[in-house]
Design a protein around this motif. Sequence first.
Motif, PDB file in Angstrom:
ATOM      1  N   HIS A 113      11.078 -22.845 116.634  1.00  0.00           N
ATOM      2  CA  HIS A 113      12.048 -22.240 115.737  1.00  0.00           C
ATOM      3  C   HIS A 113      13.046 -23.271 115.258  1.00  0.00           C
ATOM      4  O   HIS A 113      13.090 -24.388 115.774  1.00  0.00           O
ATOM      5  CB  HIS A 113      12.765 -21.067 116.417  1.00  0.00           C
ATOM      6  N   ASP A 119      19.747 -21.833 113.422  1.00  0.00           N
ATOM      7  CA  ASP A 119      20.258 -21.004 112.334  1.00  0.00           C
ATOM      8  C   ASP A 119      21.101 -21.838 111.371  1.00  0.00           C
ATOM      9  O   ASP A 119      21.949 -22.627 111.796  1.00  0.00           O
ATOM     10  CB  ASP A 119      21.125 -19.867 112.885  1.00  0.00           C
ATOM     11  N   LYS A 120      20.841 -21.643 110.078  1.00  0.00           N
ATOM     12  CA  LYS A 120      21.585 -22.400 109.075  1.00  0.00           C
ATOM     13  C   LYS A 120      23.092 -22.198 109.207  1.00  0.00           C
ATOM     14  O   LYS A 120      23.884 -23.119 108.956  1.00  0.00           O
ATOM     15  CB  LYS A 120      21.146 -21.981 107.674  1.00  0.00           C
ATOM     16  N   GLU A 121      23.483 -20.996 109.586  1.00  0.00           N
ATOM     17  CA  GLU A 121      24.905 -20.675 109.682  1.00  0.00           C
ATOM     18  C   GLU A 121      25.612 -21.496 110.753  1.00  0.00           C
ATOM     19  O   GLU A 121      26.844 -21.629 110.730  1.00  0.00           O
ATOM     20  CB  GLU A 121      25.090 -19.184 109.983  1.00  0.00           C
TER      21      GLU A 121
END
Length: 350
Positions: free
Chosen positions: A286, A289-291
Amino acid sequence: MEQNIPVIDINSLLQIEADHLAFNQTIQEIHAACITFGFFYVKNHGISKKLTTDLLKIGKVFFSQTLEEKLKIDMNLGGSAWRGYVPVGRELTSDKADLKEAIYFGREEKLSNQLPLFGPNLFCQNTPSMKQVVLEYLEKIEDLCQKLLKGIFLGVLGVKYEDKVEEICSESFNDPMILFRIFSYPHLDSSAGKAQWGVGEHTDYGFLTILLQDHIGGLQVKLRSSQTWVDIPSRDDCFVVNIGDMLEYWTRGVYQATPHRVSNKGKVNRISCPFFFDPGFHSKLHQIDKELIKANDLELAKMNKNKRWDGLQGLDPDELNISCYGEYLWQKVSRVFPDLAAKVSRGLQK
């Protein structure tokens, strides 16, 4: 020109209660090195000079033996564990035969009838200290990688996400895949004017590589800024660290794997000892997360998203049709030893 590759003091990463300013400074230096070079040296890493010296000596002693003696721990005897000796020319990099010989090691485990890459190591009986020194080194360097990994993830996310970093490490690196090699690169005659490569241009396909090398030299890295090759010689009491394709994928290209190659220009064999630290076999692939990633880093990664040295766009697990890290690793290693991979696959299917 080796001064282009930074030397980072990681002592603060090893301390239980490190100085806050020193810790943050180290994280920033690692972040800058990973973004700019994908390679860096580490010093004050906590592994004794005696242990690294003993390891290099073991490599020299083993490879100085006759081929008949070395073949007593031939990789073909290791089965699906992929452990043991590999003669010159049997290993492939980018589908070309390497001009090096090697011994493959990993964590001491029972042989698995269902999964490749698990099993006992093969140790040379003529080198009685090999087992003790190798296993001690594996234990020490794995612990170092766990600490360095947290520093790398903190560089991507920022120290405010320390809890998230702990979660990632616990989830995917609690039981990591570790692969260790001792390589011997013979002297290559370049008098004809054509360069010969012990290992040709490539990027590492895994997560993190920690390299111990002797003083002979031969490792070269392609600088991103100029696309020129620079030497990465041995430095006293330092390891060379580089990131691989999988770390590039996890960080969404913020950290990019850097092409490198090896040509032994010395008059004697060159010994090097790369340790590959990767997610656990069953870990899912995975991306962070972009955030959670700093916006300016994502923008820089987008700007730097060029085609790789091999003409590919980078790792895409969906295209590879894999569900966990072990399957990805198996596919990659199978390209390095296609004949042995076919034999191992038949054995696992029985």
